[in-house]
Design a protein around this motif. Structure first.
Motif, PDB file in Angstrom:
ATOM      1  N   VAL A  84      44.112  25.516  27.679  1.00 52.85           N
ATOM      2  CA  VAL A  84      44.142  26.568  28.367  1.00 52.85           C
ATOM      3  C   VAL A  84      44.251  27.486  27.124  1.00 52.85           C
ATOM      4  O   VAL A  84      43.838  28.787  27.027  1.00 52.85           O
ATOM      5  N   LYS A  85      45.190  27.303  26.173  1.00 54.98           N
ATOM      6  CA  LYS A  85      45.621  28.205  25.002  1.00 54.98           C
ATOM      7  C   LYS A  85      44.244  28.280  24.128  1.00 54.98           C
ATOM      8  O   LYS A  85      43.784  29.368  23.718  1.00 54.98           O
ATOM      9  N   THR A  86      43.281  27.219  24.078  1.00 51.85           N
ATOM     10  CA  THR A  86      42.325  27.462  23.291  1.00 51.85           C
ATOM     11  C   THR A  86      41.149  28.082  24.101  1.00 51.85           C
ATOM     12  O   THR A  86      40.770  28.857  23.185  1.00 51.85           O
ATOM     13  N   LEU A  87      41.100  27.870  25.217  1.00 47.87           N
ATOM     14  CA  LEU A  87      40.141  28.857  26.005  1.00 47.87           C
ATOM     15  C   LEU A  87      40.728  30.332  25.953  1.00 47.87           C
ATOM     16  O   LEU A  87      39.803  31.246  25.902  1.00 47.87           O
ATOM     17  N   GLN A  88      41.798  30.520  26.186  1.00 52.43           N
ATOM     18  CA  GLN A  88      42.198  31.895  26.318  1.00 52.43           C
ATOM     19  C   GLN A  88      41.975  32.397  24.474  1.00 52.43           C
ATOM     20  O   GLN A  88      41.654  33.639  24.598  1.00 52.43           O
ATOM     21  N   GLY A  89      42.130  31.787  23.620  1.00 50.47           N
ATOM     22  CA  GLY A  89      41.724  32.227  22.226  1.00 50.47           C
ATOM     23  C   GLY A  89      40.360  32.464  22.088  1.00 50.47           C
ATOM     24  O   GLY A  89      39.856  33.561  21.647  1.00 50.47           O
ATOM     25  N   THR A  90      39.337  31.587  22.689  1.00 55.70           N
ATOM     26  CA  THR A  90      38.089  32.001  22.547  1.00 55.70           C
ATOM     27  C   THR A  90      37.694  33.215  23.351  1.00 55.70           C
ATOM     28  O   THR A  90      36.941  34.050  23.309  1.00 55.70           O
ATOM     29  N   CYS A  91      38.333  33.413  24.582  1.00 52.64           N
ATOM     30  CA  CYS A  91      38.112  34.716  25.420  1.00 52.64           C
ATOM     31  C   CYS A  91      38.583  35.925  24.564  1.00 52.64           C
ATOM     32  O   CYS A  91      37.879  37.039  24.691  1.00 52.64           O
ATOM     33  N   ARG A  92      39.584  35.858  23.903  1.00 50.24           N
ATOM     34  CA  ARG A  92      40.302  36.868  23.118  1.00 50.24           C
ATOM     35  C   ARG A  92      39.221  37.285  22.047  1.00 50.24           C
ATOM     36  O   ARG A  92      38.954  38.517  21.811  1.00 50.24           O
ATOM     37  N   ARG A  93      38.808  36.256  21.211  1.00 47.05           N
ATOM     38  CA  ARG A  93      38.009  36.849  20.124  1.00 47.05           C
ATOM     39  C   ARG A  93      36.591  37.216  20.597  1.00 47.05           C
ATOM     40  O   ARG A  93      36.149  38.212  20.026  1.00 47.05           O
ATOM     41  N   THR A  94      36.224  36.684  21.830  1.00 51.33           N
ATOM     42  CA  THR A  94      34.894  37.019  22.176  1.00 51.33           C
ATOM     43  C   THR A  94      34.876  38.381  22.645  1.00 51.33           C
ATOM     44  O   THR A  94      34.119  39.595  22.476  1.00 51.33           O
ATOM     45  N   LEU A  95      36.008  38.985  23.476  1.00 56.53           N
ATOM     46  CA  LEU A  95      36.394  40.128  24.206  1.00 56.53           C
ATOM     47  C   LEU A  95      36.680  41.285  22.897  1.00 56.53           C
ATOM     48  O   LEU A  95      36.197  42.400  23.226  1.00 56.53           O
ATOM     49  N   GLU A  96      37.159  40.591  21.915  1.00 57.86           N
ATOM     50  CA  GLU A  96      37.416  41.709  20.837  1.00 57.86           C
ATOM     51  C   GLU A  96      36.047  42.104  20.071  1.00 57.86           C
ATOM     52  O   GLU A  96      36.030  43.322  19.872  1.00 57.86           O
ATOM     53  N   VAL A  97      35.288  41.145  20.039  1.00 60.28           N
ATOM     54  CA  VAL A  97      33.969  41.403  19.346  1.00 60.28           C
ATOM     55  C   VAL A  97      33.185  42.327  20.208  1.00 60.28           C
ATOM     56  O   VAL A  97      32.332  43.372  19.713  1.00 60.28           O
ATOM     57  N   MET A  98      33.073  42.055  21.646  1.00 55.36           N
ATOM     58  CA  MET A  98      32.227  42.957  22.531  1.00 55.36           C
ATOM     59  C   MET A  98      32.725  44.233  22.631  1.00 55.36           C
ATOM     60  O   MET A  98      31.831  45.289  22.724  1.00 55.36           O
ATOM     61  N   GLN A  99      34.146  44.431  22.651  1.00 50.81           N
ATOM     62  CA  GLN A  99      34.820  45.858  23.039  1.00 50.81           C
ATOM     63  C   GLN A  99      34.362  46.692  21.520  1.00 50.81           C
ATOM     64  O   GLN A  99      34.067  47.744  21.895  1.00 50.81           O
ATOM     65  N   MET A 100      34.450  46.051  20.474  1.00 48.31           N
ATOM     66  CA  MET A 100      34.146  46.711  19.220  1.00 48.31           C
ATOM     67  C   MET A 100      32.632  47.208  19.316  1.00 48.31           C
ATOM     68  O   MET A 100      32.085  48.055  18.916  1.00 48.31           O
ATOM     69  N   ALA A 101      31.822  46.425  19.858  1.00 44.70           N
ATOM     70  CA  ALA A 101      30.228  46.620  19.617  1.00 44.70           C
ATOM     71  C   ALA A 101      30.035  47.712  20.706  1.00 44.70           C
ATOM     72  O   ALA A 101      29.484  48.643  20.480  1.00 44.70           O
ATOM     73  N   LEU A 102      30.829  47.673  21.903  1.00 47.40           N
ATOM     74  CA  LEU A 102      30.694  48.722  23.065  1.00 47.40           C
ATOM     75  C   LEU A 102      31.133  49.986  22.227  1.00 47.40           C
ATOM     76  O   LEU A 102      30.424  51.115  22.666  1.00 47.40           O
ATOM     77  N   LEU A 103      32.148  50.070  21.581  1.00 52.56           N
ATOM     78  CA  LEU A 103      32.650  51.132  20.917  1.00 52.56           C
ATOM     79  C   LEU A 103      31.411  51.868  19.946  1.00 52.56           C
ATOM     80  O   LEU A 103      31.385  53.197  20.290  1.00 52.56           O
ATOM     81  N   PHE A 104      30.754  51.042  19.297  1.00 54.72           N
ATOM     82  CA  PHE A 104      29.888  51.917  18.269  1.00 54.72           C
ATOM     83  C   PHE A 104      28.762  52.033  19.029  1.00 54.72           C
ATOM     84  O   PHE A 104      28.022  53.119  18.486  1.00 54.72           O
TER      85      PHE A 104
END
Length: 471
Positions: A202-222
């Motif tokens: 579960v911790k591994t999947l949470q890390g994957t979610c966190r990294r993916t979410l950070e990249v997408m939120q930054m992309a949405l910001l720009f």
């Protein structure tokens, strides 16, 4: 119990009360040896030299403990240090039926990548309490630990006083009680390993979610910053330019991609919340396992039973018992039987039933995690497709920018060199507005160039989401 096939006949598998039967690793090594030393035909029977050579080969192998999360079972894999990891993966396949390409490992909470070409000595040191956690791509129903109910092996006391018979019965009951203790410890350890492995994954999947979410939120910001102001709009009365229409279409497509990424971001955030809830449940369940007192209850019964057993052992060598001693002996038999009954009750209700319930819960959680990981991979593929398309759109906008940046100065130069006829009085304001609009357009294109450069960096990050999301 089904017999195991051998070269010259059949050798029955060891009973489930024997620890060797709990794992096919050692059993698979010993059964051929037993078959060959018990061979009826003298010509096929092994001699001592070959027997000791084969047993020495087993003793020289290293033991790698592997806990299969899909099966909820602990396996012991025996490999030589000079073997390759590929041989180890095949040995795991023989015991778990999980193909090497589908085998994924975690160790102490971190992904453990095994290179098949490396030597097996590079595999980390494991123990029964700290094994490699095997996670498979395929989903299956966990079977857990197979064992024989100790209650089936408990003999019954005869009503009359028989010192030797009572001693033998007490010895058999006590042996079954210690077997129940070992099984209870194994069942409790199995629950701990199930919860620990799930928590790590579960911790591994949470890390994957966190990294993916950070990249997408930054992309949405720009993307939102570049789409915030309307650019390339024709002023009133200004003739339409084909490139401006194309740029508007591309910007509309970027807006659509931004909406898609926003939906993906919201979806991953929801998945992250569900994983956090599951992680909290797992921590709570692990605390409950650590606080379990069934082992202590069984041990307490065994300690009291052992005291009575020692008294029976002393009494059996005596020629006879007096009346009072005989009554005490009968009372000890009753107490011994009650303790054995209490021991089995604790084993069944607080060990076996909890373990079976944990297997059902484990299976449901495994299916949930399989669905979550497959969903994350689908999202990653969709994000990669969106990023590729966004990159194409950005390249199209860059081409339009280059084309217009070359055309406008050229139009100015041609206009300065030509000797135009005096314009009509009614058209001068429109031409003046066109010139001002074109100058403003140059400034807008400069700003867009900076936005395109920033967005290209974000798109490169989105392309890396696919590799970052693989667990």
């Amino acid at each position: 119990m089904p017999p195991l096939p051998t070269r010259g006949g059949q050798v029955r598998a060891p009973p489930l009360t024997v620890s060797m039967s709990r794992g096919r690793g050692l059993q698979g090594q010993l059964v051929p040896i037993l078959a060959n030393i018990l061979e009826v035909e003298q010509a096929k029977c092994w001699g001592f030299d070959q027997f000791f050579a084969e047993t020495s080969d087993i003793l020289q192998r290293a033991v790698v403990h592997v806990f299969s999360l899909p099966q909820a079972a602990l396996h012991r894999v025996y490999v030589h240090a000079h073997n390759t990891v590929a041989i180890f993966l095949e040995a795991v396949y023989e015991q778990t039926h999980v193909a090497p390409k589908n085998q994924e490992y975690l160790f102490e909470g971190h992904p453990c990548a095994l290179d098949p070409s490396l030597s097996a000595q590079h595999i980390t040191h494991t123990t029964a309490s700290s094994p490699l956690m095997l996670f498979s791509m395929a989903s299956e129903t966990p079977k857990g630990l197979a064992f024989r109910d100790p209650a089936l092996d408990i003999p019954k006391f005869v009503p009359k006083v028989d010192l030797q018979g009572d001693y033998n019965t007490a010895k058999g009951v006590l042996g079954a009680g210690y077997q129940a203790l070992r099984l209870a410890q194994a069942l409790l350890a199995g629950q701990e390993l199930m919860l620990r492995g799930l928590h790590w994954f579960v911790k591994t999947l949470q890390g994957t979610c966190r990294r993916t979410l950070e990249v997408m939120q930054m992309a949405l910001l720009f993307l939102s910053s570049s789409l915030g102001a309307e650019r390339f709009n024709n002023a009133a009365g200004v003739p339409e330019v084909q490139e401006l229409k194309r740029a508007a279409e591309l910007r509309a497509r970027l807006r659509t991609l931004a909406e898609v990424l926003s939906r993906f971001s919201h979806n991953i955030a929801e998945k992250q919340m569900s994983l956090s809830s599951l992680s909290s449940e797992l921590v709570k369940n692990r605390d409950q396992v650590h606080e379990d007192r069934s082992i202590q209850k069984i041990q307490c019964c065994l300690d009291k039973m052992y005291l009575i057993y020692k008294q029976f052992r002393k009494s059996r060598v005596r020629p006879g018992l007096g009346y009072n001693e005989e009554q005490i002996h009968k009372l000890d038999k009753v107490n011994f039987s009650h303790l054995a009954k209490r021991l089995l009750q604790v084993f069944q209700e607080e060990c076996v039933q909890k373990y079976q319930a944990s297997l059902v819960t484990h299976g449901n959680r495994m299916r949930m995690l399989h669905e979550a990981r497959n969903h994350l991979r689908l999202v990653a593929c969709s994000v990669a497709a969106c990023s590729t398309e966004a990159q194409g759109v950005q390249e199209g906008l860059s081409e339009i920018l280059d084309l217009l940046s070359h055309r406008l100065p050229q139009d100015r130069t041609e206009g300065a060199q030509a000797s135009p006829a005096p314009p009509a009085p009614y058209s001068s304001p429109e031409l003046k507005d066109l010139g001002l609009h074109m100058e403003g357009l140059l400034e807008e294109m400069k700003l867009l160039a900076f936005d395109l450069q920033d967005n290209n960096h974000i798109i490169e990050g989105l392309i890396r989401v696919q590799s970052a999301s693989d667990v």
